[in-house]
Every structure is written in C-alpha cells, then in structure tokens.
Write an enzyme that holds these catalytic residues in place. Structure first.
Site, PDB file in Angstrom:
ATOM      1  N   LYS B  72       0.850  -1.189   0.000  1.00  0.00           N
ATOM      2  CA  LYS B  72       0.000   0.000   0.000  1.00  0.00           C
ATOM      3  C   LYS B  72       0.888   1.241   0.000  1.00  0.00           C
ATOM      4  CE  LYS B  72      -3.929   1.861   2.713  1.00  0.00           C
ATOM      5  NZ  LYS B  72      -4.750   1.678   3.919  1.00  0.00           N
ATOM      6  N   SER B 147      -9.802   1.686   3.071  1.00  0.00           N
ATOM      7  CA  SER B 147      -8.895   2.439   2.226  1.00  0.00           C
ATOM      8  C   SER B 147      -7.877   1.564   1.482  1.00  0.00           C
ATOM      9  CB  SER B 147      -8.146   3.479   3.062  1.00  0.00           C
ATOM     10  OG  SER B 147      -7.269   2.858   3.977  1.00  0.00           O
ATOM     11  N   SER B 171      -9.917  -0.637   7.257  1.00  0.00           N
ATOM     12  CA  SER B 171      -9.311  -0.438   5.940  1.00  0.00           C
ATOM     13  C   SER B 171      -8.603  -1.653   5.346  1.00  0.00           C
ATOM     14  CB  SER B 171      -8.327   0.734   5.985  1.00  0.00           C
ATOM     15  OG  SER B 171      -9.026   1.949   5.949  1.00  0.00           O
TER      16      SER B 171
END
Lengths: 95, 483
Positions: B72, B147, B171
């Site tokens: 990420k 997210s 997330s």
C-alpha cells in the site's frame, strides 16, 4: 453538543488550510451533518468512566541511550521542495 | 495455470523445488498486471526491472524467499515512491525502509509496487485517491472498498501474490470482504508502525491481504513483533501463527453480537453471513448470543478520535521538508494555507478540519474527551464478551460493493461503510475478514465477507476459526472474470 457555532472558515484557518468559497459551503453542510450525527454521544452515560487514549496500556517505554545510524543530511534534504547549502529554504517569516 | 493465481505458500513451494525461478515469478506478475490493471487500476506505480534484478539475489530457502509482496502506498520502502495517493506527496522518495519492509526483505520477499488507496487512508472506497479510483475485480463499475482497496483488488485479481495494507477503522477487512480475499488486522501494537505514514496513531495497524488464511498467518509470522523504533509496539512473544490452523473449531465458543444484525444490513448479506455462522456450528463450534451494547456509538466516537489524531499527524505536511509546495505565496501563513489547500484532497481537508474543531479550545471536553470515555466503554464491551467466547462472528461490511460515485457526495453515508469494523480498532483487538459467499447484484456475483474478531494477542484463535471455515468451503477458490 450540536454545533450551531461551527465556523468552517475559522477552523480551516486554525488548520492552515485555505479553502475555496465552494469548499466552504460544501464542508459547512457536510461537516454539520457529521457533527449532528456524533452528537448522539451525549446520550451515553460516561460519568465515572476514565478516558482511554490507547487500547493497549504501555507505560514509560525506554530504550538504551546509545548512538545509532540515522538519516544523513543529504538523505534528509533529498525530498525538500527548496533547499540550499544543506538547509531547508522556508518562506520569509519576517518582512 | 498462471503462477500469479497461486498463493504465497504455493508459489514458495514451487520456488523451493526449483520448478520456477524467482525471475519467472516476477515476470509472470508483470504480464498479469499488464493484462488486467488497465481495468482494475490497482497499482499507482511499479518497477518491474528493479524487481527482476532483486529476484536474482534472493534466497528461496527463506520463508518468503523470492515472493513479491505488493505494498500500500502508505508504507515506506527505501528508494521507492511513497505518496499516500496524495498530491501533497507527489514525487516523494522514501529515505528508509519501514520495519515491516525490513522484515519482509530479511524473509526473502521482494517489496513490490505501490498500490492504490484512499488518500492518507481516509475513505472506504479508494475513490479518495488523487490518482483515480481502483475498480472491483468482480464488477468494474463498483468500488473495491477502502482504504486498502488497491491491496484487496490486486490480490483478488491475481495481480499480486499478497499485499500489505493498513487498518485504522476497517481499511484492511472491509476491502478484503468486498473483493473476496482474506484481510487480517492484527492486535494494535502487534506489528510495528515505524515507516507507516501515520493517520490515527492510536488506531493504525499494518496487516496482510492474502488469497487464503494460511498466507495471512505466514505473513503475520514475518511482520509481527516488538520494535525499538515504535514504542507502542507490544513487547510480547510472537507465536508461530500457523501452528493452530488445523485444530478445528470443535468446542470453541463463537459469539453472535445482536447489535451487528440491524437495520441497514443488506438482507442478502445477512442471509449469507448467517449461513456461514451455521456452517461453523456444523463444524462443531458453539454459537452463543452476546451483546456489545455500545456498538451504535462506536462510529461517532471513531469520527471524533480518528480525525483528531489525523489533524495532528498531518500537520507535518507543510511544504517545507518534503512534498508539494504552492507557488506565488505572500508569506508563511499563505504558504501553509495554499500548500495544504491545493495539496490535500476534499476528504483529507474535511477530516483535518473536523479534527481541528473537536480539539479546539472550548470543544475538547465535549467532543474528544467524551469520545475517549466512550472508547473505554467499547473496550469493556469486548472484554466482557471475551470472558464468554473465544471469537466473535459478524458481517464485515453491511453491504456488498457499491457503485463508483454512489456515496462520494455524502461523507456520512461513506462513513457508515465501516460501521462493523471500526469498533475493533477502538478496542485494539484483532480481526479477520474471509470470503463466505456471494450475492447477486445486476447479474454480477459480489463477494461477502465474514468477520471474525478475537481478543487482543489472540490472532492464532481468529486464524484457527477462519481456517476451519475456509478449508471446508469453496469461496476462497472463486476467481473473478476481469474485463
């Protein structure tokens, strides 16, 4: 706790964020809704409840005070938008 | 079959037995990304040549030897970009490795690519990325969750072997549920946050998104453990998380919290999750009704505490030390205001302003202090529940993946997407989402996630329940047709 006195322009200034007039309007209404929603917390009886800052209680975490490698000056300055002579260039503070 | 459809442990077995080379593993990944990422948009960037070069030197005997792990865009990898999907960090190159990355490297893994996310991890759909949304591999007109939507989508689309994400309010688990992969949020402090760009420091936790439960356990084995660079990391022994996987659920008590089966829960999702819980019962688990009475207040407390912490953490983006700097400014205050006004996207601005407000003079007690007290009550709810049960089972997300654009104009409706996940962050406990079936929407099959929550430091128990469910069902084997 509902927030009739929520002044988005003033708070944005505190947060050092310059908003456009459109953003001011949109955020005022959107954040107003969020603040109305979170006002539900007033229903909760929190008398005699300790606040919790941290989910896992850890206290006084120390490590040995020994020198170790850290970023050198070149690496620390590498991402700076403006730099010179090994220093960050900051926008003029005093006229 | 392409190598990219394999799990980490399957790929590693092929590498170890020399049926494939590390270069082939990376090259296969490159081909798959070229094939599907134009549709998915899971990657913000990746450097295939560099990964191939690194593949030449890996030791395949190491636990993750030769396996690329996608990251990420909020986790620092030395020499790679780290932009948090934000304009304000465009061009930023990390000067150091996050602890999790150093650990991945030490285990032989190849840190790979930058996967998309909501800007600064604020969002539930990946639509807050400054570089365009990621699309759900099961239906490209829908969001992948967020997210860590990029992490979940690239794993589900077989354009990653596994990925790391971060979970502040759901997330990791919510996008894993919506994309049909496994997402594990470890106990707060189990994994070092050093080198993770901070959103809400008392809630943030790094964890794996994987194709099966065994991979999640294997990755947690590598990344867990105390770290002198993160004083909030937990100084507790790290067990081998794969040891208990095959122990089954016979005799375990799983709690069914009545507050998680409420209005707003999609009826199809409810049916699917209830069937999954019945399946666990069939495997020998005892299902116990429990109550987490403060559940309905978790969302409100979260949306005070998380923005408050974010407003402090994001103060560092000042256009001086790194990142974007606005032009034509008339003094320092103007420099800050314009840099942050132009550099941050709408959701980040909303949350920083909200956080600044709840911490500001005269409002602190009414909002922040009160929310912290409610947080104590939420933690107590879980502590009481875990006196009776080994794990809690519930839906991960109240709905399947929604349409792109459906909620972008209404932040509050977007926040509701995390309603079943954020209490775990508030309490600091661990949890996992695993695929537990599909619902049909407009002729498309959309994955549903089963969330299993465990007491702090009891990741092994959560993984044990998850593995028993997974290995006796077929959901984790389903693959989306992309394009």
């Amino acid at each position: 706790m509902s927030a009739p006195d929520f002044n988005v322009e003033y708070v944005a200034e505190l947060a050092r964020i310059k908003l456009t007039p459109e953003e001011i309007e949109t955020f005022r209404s959107q954040l107003g809704q969020v603040l109305d929603h979170v006002a539900k917390l007033n229903e909760v009886d929190v008398s005699d409840v300790e606040p919790m800052a941290h989910s896992f209680p850890v206290y006084n975490v120390f490590r040995a005070d020994e020198p170790r490698e850290s970023l050198d000056r070149e690496a620390a300055l590498f991402n700076a938008p403006r730099q010179a002579q090994g220093l960050f260039i900051v926008t003029k503070v005093v006229e | 079959m392409e190598i990219t459809s394999l799990t980490v442990h399957e790929t590693q077995a092929l590498l170890r037995s020399k049926q494939v080379s590390p270069q082939e593993v990376v090259e296969a990944l490159g081909r798959r990304i070229a094939e599907v990422d134009p549709v998915i948009h899971g990657y913000l960037s990746y450097d295939l040549d560099r990964a191939i070069l690194e593949a030449q030197d890996v030791d395949v005997r190491l636990p993750l030897g030769g396996v690329p792990i996608s990251l990420k865009d909020v986790i620092n990898v030395k020499g790679h970009p780290c932009g948090c999907a934000s304009r304000i960090l465009q061009g930023y190159i990390s000067p150091y490795d996050a602890t999790v990355v150093a650990k991945l490297r030490a285990a032989g893994a190849i840190p790979f690519g930058r996967v998309n996310m909501d800007e600064f991890a604020m969002g539930s759909s990946t639509e807050n990325s400054a570089f365009g949304p990621t699309r759900n591999p099961w239906d490209a007109t829908r969001i992948p969750g967020g997210s860590s939507g990029g992490s979940a989508a690239v794993v589900a689309a077989d354009e990653a072997y596994a990925a790391l994400g971060s979970d502040t309010g759901g997330s990791i688990r919510q996008p894993a549920a919506l994309c049909g992969c496994v997402g594990l949020k470890p106990t707060y402090g189990r994994v070092s946050r050093f080198g993770l760009v901070a959103f809400a420091s008392s809630l943030d936790q790094i964890g794996p998104l994987t194709k099966d439960v065994r991979d999640a356990a294997i990755l947690l084995n590598i990344i867990a453990g105390p770290d002198p660079c993160d004083s909030t990391s937990v100084n507790e022994p790290v067990p081998d998380f794969t040891v208990d996987l095959e122990k089954g659920v016979k005799g375990l008590k799983v709690g069914l919290p009545k507050e998680y089966f409420i209005e707003g829960l999609d009826p199809q999702v409810e049916t699917t999750v209830r069937a999954a819980i019945a399946h666990l019962e069939g495997l020998g688990a005892e299902v116990v009704d429990i109550s987490l009475p403060h559940t309905e207040h978790a969302l409100s407390a979260y949306y005070i505490i998380a923005p408050a912490e974010a407003s402090a953490n994001l103060a560092r983006f000042d256009g001086v030390r790194y990142g974007f700097r606005a032009k034509d400014v008339s003094g320092l205050l103007d420099h800050y205001g314009k840099t942050r006004g132009e550099g941050f996207g709408a959701e980040v601005k909303r949350r920083v302003i909200l956080g600044t407000y709840v911490l500001s003079s005269g409002y602190y007690d009414a909002y922040y202090l009160r929310a912290q007290k409610v947080r104590t009550l939420i933690r107590r709810d879980f502590a009481t529940a875990f006196e009776k049960v080994d794990a809690i089972v519930c839906p991960t997300s109240p709905t399947p993946a929604f349409k792109l654009g459906e909620r972008t104009g209404d932040p509050l409706s977007m926040y509701l997407a995390d309603i079943f996940t954020l209490a775990a962050n508030m309490a600091g406990i661990c949890g996992i989402s695993i695929p537990c079936g599909f619902v049909e929407e407009e002729g498309k099959q959309l994955p549903v996630g089963l969330q299993i929550l465990g007491k702090e430091l009891k990741e092994s128990k959560v993984l044990q329940v998850a593995y028993a469910y997974e290995q006796s069902t077929v959901w984790h084997q389903a693959k989306p047709q992309i394009g």
